[in-house]
Motif scaffolding. Sequence first.
Motif, PDB file in Angstrom:
ATOM      1  N   ALA A  27      23.457  26.265  56.051  1.00  0.00           N
ATOM      2  CA  ALA A  27      22.339  24.638  55.869  1.00  0.00           C
ATOM      3  C   ALA A  27      22.325  25.345  57.524  1.00  0.00           C
ATOM      4  O   ALA A  27      22.822  25.330  57.989  1.00  0.00           O
ATOM      5  N   HIS A  28      20.737  24.794  57.813  1.00  0.00           N
ATOM      6  CA  HIS A  28      19.831  24.384  58.856  1.00  0.00           C
ATOM      7  C   HIS A  28      19.647  23.286  59.222  1.00  0.00           C
ATOM      8  O   HIS A  28      19.078  22.038  58.891  1.00  0.00           O
ATOM      9  N   LEU A  29      19.713  22.970  60.454  1.00  0.00           N
ATOM     10  CA  LEU A  29      20.102  21.938  61.073  1.00  0.00           C
ATOM     11  C   LEU A  29      18.782  21.892  62.817  1.00  0.00           C
ATOM     12  O   LEU A  29      19.159  22.758  63.826  1.00  0.00           O
ATOM     13  N   ASP A 102      29.468  17.594  64.037  1.00  0.00           N
ATOM     14  CA  ASP A 102      29.889  17.413  62.283  1.00  0.00           C
ATOM     15  C   ASP A 102      28.764  18.388  61.359  1.00  0.00           C
ATOM     16  O   ASP A 102      29.437  18.361  60.395  1.00  0.00           O
ATOM     17  N   PHE A 103      27.503  18.198  61.737  1.00  0.00           N
ATOM     18  CA  PHE A 103      27.144  19.122  60.319  1.00  0.00           C
ATOM     19  C   PHE A 103      27.418  20.480  60.409  1.00  0.00           C
ATOM     20  O   PHE A 103      27.837  21.603  59.159  1.00  0.00           O
ATOM     21  N   PRO A 107      29.052  21.669  56.604  1.00  0.00           N
ATOM     22  CA  PRO A 107      27.762  21.489  56.471  1.00  0.00           C
ATOM     23  C   PRO A 107      27.530  20.866  54.955  1.00  0.00           C
ATOM     24  O   PRO A 107      28.334  21.121  54.291  1.00  0.00           O
ATOM     25  N   PRO A 108      26.594  20.721  54.092  1.00  0.00           N
ATOM     26  CA  PRO A 108      25.931  19.707  53.360  1.00  0.00           C
ATOM     27  C   PRO A 108      26.209  20.662  51.988  1.00  0.00           C
ATOM     28  O   PRO A 108      26.187  20.608  51.305  1.00  0.00           O
ATOM     29  N   HIS A 109      25.870  21.723  52.353  1.00  0.00           N
ATOM     30  CA  HIS A 109      25.425  22.840  51.761  1.00  0.00           C
ATOM     31  C   HIS A 109      25.841  24.261  52.463  1.00  0.00           C
ATOM     32  O   HIS A 109      25.453  24.546  53.464  1.00  0.00           O
ATOM     33  N   LEU A 125      27.819  23.810  70.244  1.00  0.00           N
ATOM     34  CA  LEU A 125      29.307  24.109  69.817  1.00  0.00           C
ATOM     35  C   LEU A 125      29.549  26.044  70.149  1.00  0.00           C
ATOM     36  O   LEU A 125      29.381  27.093  70.358  1.00  0.00           O
ATOM     37  N   PRO A 126      30.045  25.765  71.746  1.00  0.00           N
ATOM     38  CA  PRO A 126      30.277  26.715  72.661  1.00  0.00           C
ATOM     39  C   PRO A 126      31.073  27.911  72.004  1.00  0.00           C
ATOM     40  O   PRO A 126      31.170  28.672  72.667  1.00  0.00           O
TER      41      PRO A 126
END
Length: 214
Positions: A27-29, A102-103, A107-109, A125-126
């Motif tokens: 999944a990409h944010l 949270d993402f 991850p949503p997918h 996200l260290p």
Amino acid sequence: MIIAVDGSAASGKGTLAKRLASHYDLAHLDTGALYRALGLALLRRGLGPDIVGEEEAAGHVPDLDLSLTESADIRTDEVAAMASVVAALPAVRQNFLSLQRDFASNPPHGRGAVLDGRDIGSVILPDAPFKFFIDADLEIRADRRTRELQGKGQSVMFRDVFEDMRIRDERDRGRSTAPLCAAADAVAIDTSSMDADAVFTMALSHIETGPGSK
Ligand code: DC
């Protein structure tokens, strides 16, 4: 699998993040889109960069219409500048923190997540096992962005895009909270003379053979 991609505006970080996400089924944010969506929401309320207060801007985060992140309206230089201003406010960054973490943790997918932005490897996200820091000469980035905006039908000129990007870079790098900087363990890629395929190939080879792959 978690991948952090940070870098300057129009460096190619978004393109790299999308390609890595598709290659590894992640999944990409695009975290810049979050700050842009907030910037647009504030502009639509008549709040410009000089008049918006920190608590007021941060107060809009919980109720932010996240569908704005998909809107073409966030892809203008005016919104980018507003995003960069509100992104310098610590309370705004704090209010976006849990959404991003949270993402990554849920991850949503897909089989993991790739997040791109300015502070993913350093702050959000260290512990990410794969981190990239993407940059290029300002002039080259401004040229890319000018062509991109013109391709979308916006009437912009190189010198204005260059100047806006220079100011935004300075603000993003110079702010006291989570400035744009490479995490100590990030792989730095200068894309000034590379096309998107070459950047992707280089990143893949780091992932497949680097320390994070073990
Ligand atoms: O990546 P972008 O150009 O869409 O980002 C817009 C602005 O948002 C950028 O100037 C700085 C800010 N930003 C940030 O401070 N932290 C992030 N993780 C992503 C973007």
